[in-house]
Design an enzyme around this catalytic site. Structure first.
Site, PDB file in Angstrom:
ATOM      1  N   GLU A 266      55.476  -9.578  47.928  1.00 43.87           N
ATOM      2  CA  GLU A 266      55.886 -10.938  46.692  1.00 43.87           C
ATOM      3  C   GLU A 266      56.918 -11.466  47.188  1.00 43.87           C
ATOM      4  OE1 GLU A 266      57.909 -12.229  44.785  1.00 43.87           O
ATOM      5  OE2 GLU A 266      58.667 -10.996  43.462  1.00 43.87           O
ATOM      6  N   CYS A 300      63.316 -15.391  42.310  1.00 41.93           N
ATOM      7  CA  CYS A 300      62.042 -16.119  43.307  1.00 41.93           C
ATOM      8  C   CYS A 300      61.318 -17.214  42.265  1.00 41.93           C
ATOM      9  CB  CYS A 300      61.080 -15.218  44.244  1.00 41.93           C
ATOM     10  SG  CYS A 300      60.227 -13.805  43.022  1.00 41.93           S
TER      11      CYS A 300
HETATM   12  C1  UN1 Z   1      62.281 -11.982  41.692  1.00 43.27           C
HETATM   13  O1  UN1 Z   1      63.017 -12.701  41.254  1.00 43.27           O
HETATM   14  O2  UN1 Z   1      62.156 -11.199  42.931  1.00 43.27           O
HETATM   15  O3  UN1 Z   1      60.133 -12.902  36.733  1.00 43.27           O
HETATM   16  C2  UN1 Z   1      61.873 -10.501  40.658  1.00 43.27           C
HETATM   17  C3  UN1 Z   1      61.444 -12.817  36.788  1.00 43.27           C
HETATM   18  C4  UN1 Z   1      62.256 -11.413  36.887  1.00 43.27           C
HETATM   19  C5  UN1 Z   1      61.851 -11.013  38.117  1.00 43.27           C
HETATM   20  C6  UN1 Z   1      61.929 -11.941  39.237  1.00 43.27           C
HETATM   21  N1  UN1 Z   1      61.846 -10.677  35.765  1.00 43.27           N
HETATM   22  O4  UN1 Z   1      61.953 -13.862  36.784  1.00 43.27           O
END
Ligand code: UN1
Length: 513
Positions: A266, A300
């Site tokens: 991921e 992310c």
């Molecule tokens: C991440 O940034 O690795 O959807 C995860 C989102 C959060 C998770 C992000 N629930 O922004």
């Protein structure tokens, strides 16, 4: 700088000034690993130290985890689910101090720190239900008096490498599912947020002790990429789930596939929101704002590109500019502030470089960025969220810079907008703002967004745990959290049973003697 009860939070969570960073549960294993100092990006102060895991200690952890797996997998899945339910209860109890630690060690706002713990609680609830639904299919056999079905068995040790930006939630996504699936876990948190792992292990330990869970079901190791490499090359670990940069993911993918293990990746995103001429602009501005500056642009799923129709471009630009002028930047534990610091000064450097490149490539700024200094900003990690007008083709726009920089791109036709949206190497999250069904369905169709997540009239970040989370292309292809993501944590087996008195061969093959 106000304290906001951080000392009390550390005491409640059992985080000390110096901590052993290797644990198999009750046991904390000393090693000769170096000492990792965790400084808060909030005020630059040392929060605590963690002794890293050395090679020998890591091997000890693997031996313990391997033994634990044999015991843990005997426990019926719904019983394992019951233990995860209790973990959910414990997390509810520790939500405030853990949310505070997340905020203080990582730098996200306290509200977002609480939100992260809420994600942990939610995934516990999800996993409890799942523990009674690890279902396989039954099929009709092509042979008479035969029955076919499939079942999912526990897999083994799951290695989890998590990133600094979600120091606790991403571990929970992986671990809670893995545990109900009958696996045992070894977690390597980011070396930038090691204290969060100590806090989580302490919470887990209380629940595990009450339920006599064997030593080795919940393990933590701490350190830099070297310990990650050791995890990736270890043949006793059938699955490594890694969250982080594309560069890290490529290294993990290479090493794990070299031994034909499974890697769940991921990785980075370069997420865009398309704002069409048919969008509700109130929703669009709100979605773009939180998407771009939430977690100081360090998710992310952060909105990095705003692809705006030419007819509404000027209005969107003006309204965003106004919204940005109302942002409070400062100590994230002070609930008046919307934007906290970046994780460290290296991140500030990357942010500044990106701004420089925007200029060099001919972009201009709607909201000028820059790093902040002076009272309240002593850590040197605070920056101003920036908005730049650019072309999608700019080299810098193609990159994921983990900071609050939003790129504005103008478009004429929906085809062009979708082309821009898809025209980057990453494929994590995407969104369209529109009230037009044609635009919406086109965006969601196979000719539309090429991302793992495609939203309508909400931003790119803040996914719920119930859906599968992850993305395509350089984002790595893995799916974590909800839906049927659990399947990667299990060993799938197809079973064919002959209850007749002859042995017909499949495909009608004759083999008579
Ligand atoms: C991440 O940034 O690795 O959807 C995860 C989102 C959060 C998770 C992000 N629930 O922004």
């Amino acid at each position: 700088m106000q304290n906001f009860g951080i000392k009390e939070a550390l005491t409640t969570l059992g985080v000390k000034a110096t901590n052993i960073g290797t644990s198999t549960g009750k046991k904390w294993i000393r090693s000769k690993g170096e000492s990792i100092s965790s400084y808060s990006p909030v005020d630059g102060k040392l929060i605590g130290k963690v002794q890293a895991t050395d090679e020998k200690a890591f091997e000890k952890v693997v031996v313990e985890a391997k033994k634990a797996f044999v015991e843990w997998r005997q426990i019926p899945a719904p019983k394992r689910g019951e233990i995860v339910r209790q973990i959910g209860e414990a997390l509810r109890k520790y939500k405030e101090p853990l949310g505070k630690l997340v905020s203080y060690e990582m730098g996200k706002s306290y509200q977002e720190g609480l939100g992260e713990v809420q994600e942990m609680i939610d995934i516990c609830d999800f996993a409890v239900g799942l523990s009674r639904q690890l279902n396989g299919l039954t099929m009709h056999s092509e042979r008479p008096a035969h029955r076919m079905y499939e079942q999912y068995h526990p897999l083994g040790i799951v290695g989890i490498i998590s990133a600094f930006n979600f120091p606790v939630a991403v571990w929970a996504w992986n671990t809670m599912l893995a545990w109900v699936c009958g696996d045992v876990c070894i977690w390597k948190p980011s070396e930038k947020t090691p204290l969060c792992s100590i806090a989580c292990q302490n919470i887990i330990n209380k629940v595990f002790a009450k339920n006599n869970v064997p030593e080795g079901v919940s393990c933590i190791v701490n350190g830099d990429y070297k310990i990650g490499e050791q995890m990736c090359s270890n043949e006793n670990i059938p699955l490594v789930s890694a969250t982080g940069s594309v560069r890290m993911g490529k290294a993990v993918g290479r090493t794990v596939s070299e031994r034909l293990g499974r890697a769940l990746l991921e990785l980075g995103g370069n997420n865009a929101i398309i704002i069409t001429e048919n969008a509700n602009l109130d929703i669009s501005i709100r979605g773009a704002l939180f998407g771009a500056v939430g977690t100081a642009g360090q998710r992310c799923t952060t909105t990095r590109r705003l692809i705006v129709h030419e007819n509404v471009y000027d209005e969107v630009k003006a309204r965003l500019k106004k919204a940005y002028s109302n942002l409070n930047i400062g100590n994230p534990l002070d609930q008046q502030n919307h934007v906290g610091p970046l994780i460290d000064t290296l991140a500030v450097k990357a942010y500044r470089n990106a701004l420089k490149k925007v200029k060099e490539e001919g972009g201009s700024f709607v909201v000028t960025g820059g790093s902040l200094s002076g009272k309240g900003f002593e850590s040197g990690c605070y920056v101003k969220p920036a908005i730049a007008e650019v072309k999608n083709t700019f080299e810098i726009v193609q990159q994921e810079t983990f900071a609050p920089i939003l790129y504005l791109i103008k478009y004429k036709t929906i085809e062009e907008a979708i082309g821009f949206q898809n025209g980057v190497k990453q494929g994590l999250s995407s969104a369209i703002m529109t009230t037009n069904m044609n635009e919406m369905e086109r965006f969601l169709s196979h000719n539309g967004s090429d991302c793992g997540i495609a939203n309508v009239n909400i931003g790119t970040s803040g996914a719920e745990i119930g859906g599968a989370f992850g993305g395509e292309k350089e984002t790595g292809g893995g799916r974590e959290s909800g839906s049927d993501s659990w399947k990667i944590y299990m060993r799938r087996q197809t079973n064919t049973i002959n209850y007749g008195n002859t042995l017909p061969l499949a495909q009608g093959i004759k083999f008579d003697i």
